[in-house]
Design an enzyme around this catalytic site. Structure first.
Site, PDB file in Angstrom:
ATOM      1  N   SER A 144       0.867  -1.186   0.000  1.00  0.00           N
ATOM      2  CA  SER A 144       0.000   0.000   0.000  1.00  0.00           C
ATOM      3  C   SER A 144       0.892   1.222   0.000  1.00  0.00           C
ATOM      4  O   SER A 144       2.024   1.182   0.511  1.00  0.00           O
ATOM      5  CB  SER A 144      -0.868   0.016   1.262  1.00  0.00           C
ATOM      6  OG  SER A 144      -1.478   1.280   1.422  1.00  0.00           O
ATOM      7  N   TYR A 157      -1.646  -1.104  10.342  1.00  0.00           N
ATOM      8  CA  TYR A 157      -1.663  -1.334   8.892  1.00  0.00           C
ATOM      9  C   TYR A 157      -0.387  -0.771   8.263  1.00  0.00           C
ATOM     10  O   TYR A 157       0.326  -1.454   7.526  1.00  0.00           O
ATOM     11  CB  TYR A 157      -2.908  -0.669   8.297  1.00  0.00           C
ATOM     12  CG  TYR A 157      -3.074  -0.847   6.804  1.00  0.00           C
ATOM     13  CD1 TYR A 157      -3.590  -2.029   6.283  1.00  0.00           C
ATOM     14  CD2 TYR A 157      -2.742   0.176   5.917  1.00  0.00           C
ATOM     15  CE1 TYR A 157      -3.762  -2.188   4.912  1.00  0.00           C
ATOM     16  CE2 TYR A 157      -2.909   0.022   4.548  1.00  0.00           C
ATOM     17  CZ  TYR A 157      -3.425  -1.162   4.050  1.00  0.00           C
ATOM     18  OH  TYR A 157      -3.592  -1.313   2.694  1.00  0.00           O
ATOM     19  N   LYS A 161       2.471  -3.205   6.553  1.00  0.00           N
ATOM     20  CA  LYS A 161       2.657  -3.081   5.101  1.00  0.00           C
ATOM     21  C   LYS A 161       4.095  -2.655   4.786  1.00  0.00           C
ATOM     22  O   LYS A 161       4.672  -3.092   3.783  1.00  0.00           O
ATOM     23  CB  LYS A 161       1.650  -2.100   4.511  1.00  0.00           C
ATOM     24  CG  LYS A 161       0.216  -2.638   4.471  1.00  0.00           C
ATOM     25  CD  LYS A 161       0.061  -3.796   3.491  1.00  0.00           C
ATOM     26  CE  LYS A 161      -1.393  -4.160   3.260  1.00  0.00           C
ATOM     27  NZ  LYS A 161      -1.588  -5.176   2.223  1.00  0.00           N
TER      28      LYS A 161
HETATM   29  P1  NDP Z   1     -11.140  -6.279  -0.195  1.00  0.00           P
HETATM   30  O1  NDP Z   1     -11.596  -6.135   1.217  1.00  0.00           O
HETATM   31  O2  NDP Z   1     -11.986  -5.809  -1.303  1.00  0.00           O
HETATM   32  O3  NDP Z   1     -10.726  -7.814  -0.464  1.00  0.00           O
HETATM   33  C1  NDP Z   1      -9.860  -8.468   0.423  1.00  0.00           C
HETATM   34  C2  NDP Z   1      -9.732  -9.916  -0.019  1.00  0.00           C
HETATM   35  O4  NDP Z   1      -8.890 -10.597   0.939  1.00  0.00           O
HETATM   36  C3  NDP Z   1     -11.051 -10.643  -0.008  1.00  0.00           C
HETATM   37  O5  NDP Z   1     -11.022 -11.676  -0.981  1.00  0.00           O
HETATM   38  C4  NDP Z   1     -11.098 -11.236   1.400  1.00  0.00           C
HETATM   39  O6  NDP Z   1     -12.024 -12.308   1.444  1.00  0.00           O
HETATM   40  C5  NDP Z   1      -9.637 -11.644   1.570  1.00  0.00           C
HETATM   41  N1  NDP Z   1      -9.165 -11.748   2.943  1.00  0.00           N
HETATM   42  C6  NDP Z   1      -9.160 -10.777   3.884  1.00  0.00           C
HETATM   43  N2  NDP Z   1      -8.672 -11.272   5.039  1.00  0.00           N
HETATM   44  C7  NDP Z   1      -8.363 -12.572   4.804  1.00  0.00           C
HETATM   45  C8  NDP Z   1      -7.853 -13.610   5.608  1.00  0.00           C
HETATM   46  N3  NDP Z   1      -7.537 -13.426   6.905  1.00  0.00           N
HETATM   47  N4  NDP Z   1      -7.665 -14.828   5.054  1.00  0.00           N
HETATM   48  C9  NDP Z   1      -7.984 -15.047   3.744  1.00  0.00           C
HETATM   49  N5  NDP Z   1      -8.473 -14.098   2.946  1.00  0.00           N
HETATM   50  C10 NDP Z   1      -8.674 -12.868   3.465  1.00  0.00           C
HETATM   51  O7  NDP Z   1      -9.708  -5.581  -0.233  1.00  0.00           O
HETATM   52  P2  NDP Z   1      -8.972  -4.753  -1.397  1.00  0.00           P
HETATM   53  O8  NDP Z   1      -9.182  -5.390  -2.701  1.00  0.00           O
HETATM   54  O9  NDP Z   1      -9.293  -3.331  -1.176  1.00  0.00           O
HETATM   55  O10 NDP Z   1      -7.473  -4.944  -0.921  1.00  0.00           O
HETATM   56  C11 NDP Z   1      -6.643  -5.983  -1.385  1.00  0.00           C
HETATM   57  C12 NDP Z   1      -5.231  -5.647  -0.922  1.00  0.00           C
HETATM   58  O11 NDP Z   1      -4.878  -4.376  -1.453  1.00  0.00           O
HETATM   59  C13 NDP Z   1      -5.107  -5.545   0.592  1.00  0.00           C
HETATM   60  O12 NDP Z   1      -3.901  -6.127   1.012  1.00  0.00           O
HETATM   61  C14 NDP Z   1      -5.107  -4.045   0.845  1.00  0.00           C
HETATM   62  O13 NDP Z   1      -4.382  -3.704   1.996  1.00  0.00           O
HETATM   63  C15 NDP Z   1      -4.410  -3.542  -0.414  1.00  0.00           C
HETATM   64  N6  NDP Z   1      -4.721  -2.144  -0.727  1.00  0.00           N
HETATM   65  C16 NDP Z   1      -6.014  -1.728  -0.963  1.00  0.00           C
HETATM   66  C17 NDP Z   1      -6.281  -0.400  -1.262  1.00  0.00           C
HETATM   67  C18 NDP Z   1      -7.675   0.115  -1.527  1.00  0.00           C
HETATM   68  O14 NDP Z   1      -7.848   1.334  -1.594  1.00  0.00           O
HETATM   69  N7  NDP Z   1      -8.680  -0.720  -1.696  1.00  0.00           N
HETATM   70  C19 NDP Z   1      -5.183   0.582  -1.315  1.00  0.00           C
HETATM   71  C20 NDP Z   1      -3.881   0.040  -1.069  1.00  0.00           C
HETATM   72  C21 NDP Z   1      -3.666  -1.275  -0.785  1.00  0.00           C
HETATM   73  P3  NDP Z   1     -12.717 -12.781   2.826  1.00  0.00           P
HETATM   74  O15 NDP Z   1     -13.186 -11.546   3.527  1.00  0.00           O
HETATM   75  O16 NDP Z   1     -13.817 -13.703   2.391  1.00  0.00           O
HETATM   76  O17 NDP Z   1     -11.646 -13.490   3.586  1.00  0.00           O
END
Ligand code: NDP
Length: 264
Positions: A144, A157, A161
Site C-alpha cells: 500500500s 496497517y 505493510k
Molecule cells: P477487499 O476487502 O476488497 O478484499 C480483500 C480480499 O482478501 C477478499 O477476498 C477477502 O475475502 C480476503 N481476505 C481478507 N482477510 C483474509 C484472511 N484473513 N484470510 C484469507 N483471505 C482474506 O480488499 P482490497 O481489494 O481493497 O485490498 C486488497 C489488498 O490491497 C489488501 O492487502 C489491501 O491492503 C491492499 N490495498 C487496498 C487499497 C484500496 O484502496 N482498496 C489501497 C492500497 C492497498 P474474505 O473476507 O472472504 O476473507
C-alpha cells in the site's frame, strides 16, 4: 503485446473481491490457471465459477484464513496436488486497521503481522521450490502507499505493510538467482466494494451521499481526483507477471494517481 502467460499457474490470496478478484480475472483472460483463497467460501466459489465460465481456465478455490499456518499448509498441499506447484504467487489478502498505538494490545499487532507479512513469508517459502523446479516464477506483494506515507488512523496497517515491502526486497535478492522475480505494488485509493460500504455507513442519516463522501476523499488525497478501479491496479499486476516485465526485480511500484508526496 504477447504477455506469454497462457497456461501458467497463479495463486492469489484474497481473490474473491476487490483488487484480488480483478487480478484473477485479468490473469484468467490471459489463459492463466488459478488457485484462489479467501475466508468466505460461498463468495469465493461463486467468483471461481464465474471465472471458469467466462475464461475456460482451471480454478481451484480454497476457503481459508491466511493468518492460520495450518490453513496455509492445507492450501499448499491442494496446490501441489492439483497443479504440481505454481508459476506466480500474488500475496494480496489484507485489510485496513483503526487504532491508537497506546491502546492496541499485542494480539491485534500479531493478527496483522500474520495477515500482511507471515502469510506472504509462508506461501513464498512453500511455493518457491516448485517455481525453481519449473525454471522460474513471479512473486508479487500487494502492500500500500501507506507503507511509505502513513495514514494517521491505522498505525498497525502502515507498519505491517512497510514490513511486507522490506520482506519483498529481501526475497527478491534471494530468489533472482533462480529466475524468480519478486516485486511490490503500492496502490493508492482503489474503489472496492468495501470502500463503498464504509462510505455508506459513514454517511447514513447525513446530508452527504456515499458518492460525495468518496469524491471528498479522492479530492483530499489524490491529485488525479478520483479512485482507481480494481481493474486499473490489476492491469499493472498482470504486466508485472508477464515476460514483458522481465527486468523488473526487487522494485516497489506506486499506482496511486499521484498521491505519494515524495520522490523515492
Ligand atoms: P477487499 O476487502 O476488497 O478484499 C480483500 C480480499 O482478501 C477478499 O477476498 C477477502 O475475502 C480476503 N481476505 C481478507 N482477510 C483474509 C484472511 N484473513 N484470510 C484469507 N483471505 C482474506 O480488499 P482490497 O481489494 O481493497 O485490498 C486488497 C489488498 O490491497 C489488501 O492487502 C489491501 O491492503 C491492499 N490495498 C487496498 C487499497 C484500496 O484502496 N482498496 C489501497 C492500497 C492497498 P474474505 O473476507 O472472504 O476473507
Amino acid at each position: 503485446m504477447d504477455l506469454e502467460l497462457n497456461g501458467k499457474v497463479a495463486v492469489i490470496t484474497g481473490g474473491s473481491v476487490g483488487i484480488g478478484l480483478a487480478i484473477a480475472r485479468g490473469l484468467a483472460a490471459e489463459g492463466v490457471h488459478l488457485t484462489l483463497c479467501a475466508r468466505n467460501g460461498e463468495r469465493l466459489a461463486a467468483e471461481a465459477r464465474a471465472i471458469r465460465d467466462d475464461f475456460g481456465v482451471e480454478v481451484l478455490d480454497v476457503a481459508l484464513d491466511v493468518t492460520s499456518p495450518s490453513d496455509l499448509n492445507g492450501l499448499v498441499t491442494a496446490i501441489y496436488a492439483r497443479f504440481g506447484g505454481a508459476d506466480i504467487l500474488i500475496n494480496n489478502a489484507g485489510t485496513g486497521s483503526e487504532e491508537k498505538i497506546l491502546e492496541a494490545e499485542d494480539d491485534r499487532w500479531q493478527y496483522y503481522w500474520d495477515l500482511h507479512v507471515m502469510a506472504a513469508v509462508r506461501l513464498a517459502r512453500a511455493l518457491a521450490p516448485a517455481m525453481i523446479g519449473r525454471g522460474g516464477g513471479v512473486v508479487l506483494n500487494n502492500a500500500s502507499i501507506c507503507a511509505t506515507q502513513p495514514l494517521y488512523y491505522e498505525p498497525i496497517y502502515n507498519t505491517t505493510k512497510a514490513a511486507l515491502v522490506m520482506f519483498s526486497k529481501c526475497l527478491a535478492n534471494e530468489l533472482i538467482p533462480h529466475n524468480i522475480r519478486v516485486n511490490t505494488v503500492n496502490p493508492g485509493l482503489v474503489r472496492t466494494p468495501d470502500w463503498y460500504k464504509t462510505a455508506t455507513i459513514i454517511t447514513e442519516g447525513t446530508e452527504q451521499t456515499a458518492e460525495e463522501f468518496l469524491q471528498g476523499i479522492a479530492d483530499q488525497y489524490a491529485p488525479i481526483k478520483r479512485f482507481a478501479s480494481p481493474e486499473e491496479i490489476a492491469d499493472f499486476f498482470v504486466f508485472l507477471c508477464s515476460a514483458r516485465a522481465s527486468y523488473s526485480v526487487g522494485s516497489t511500484y506506486y499506482v496511486d494517481g499521484g498521491w505519494l508526496n515524495v520522490i523515492t
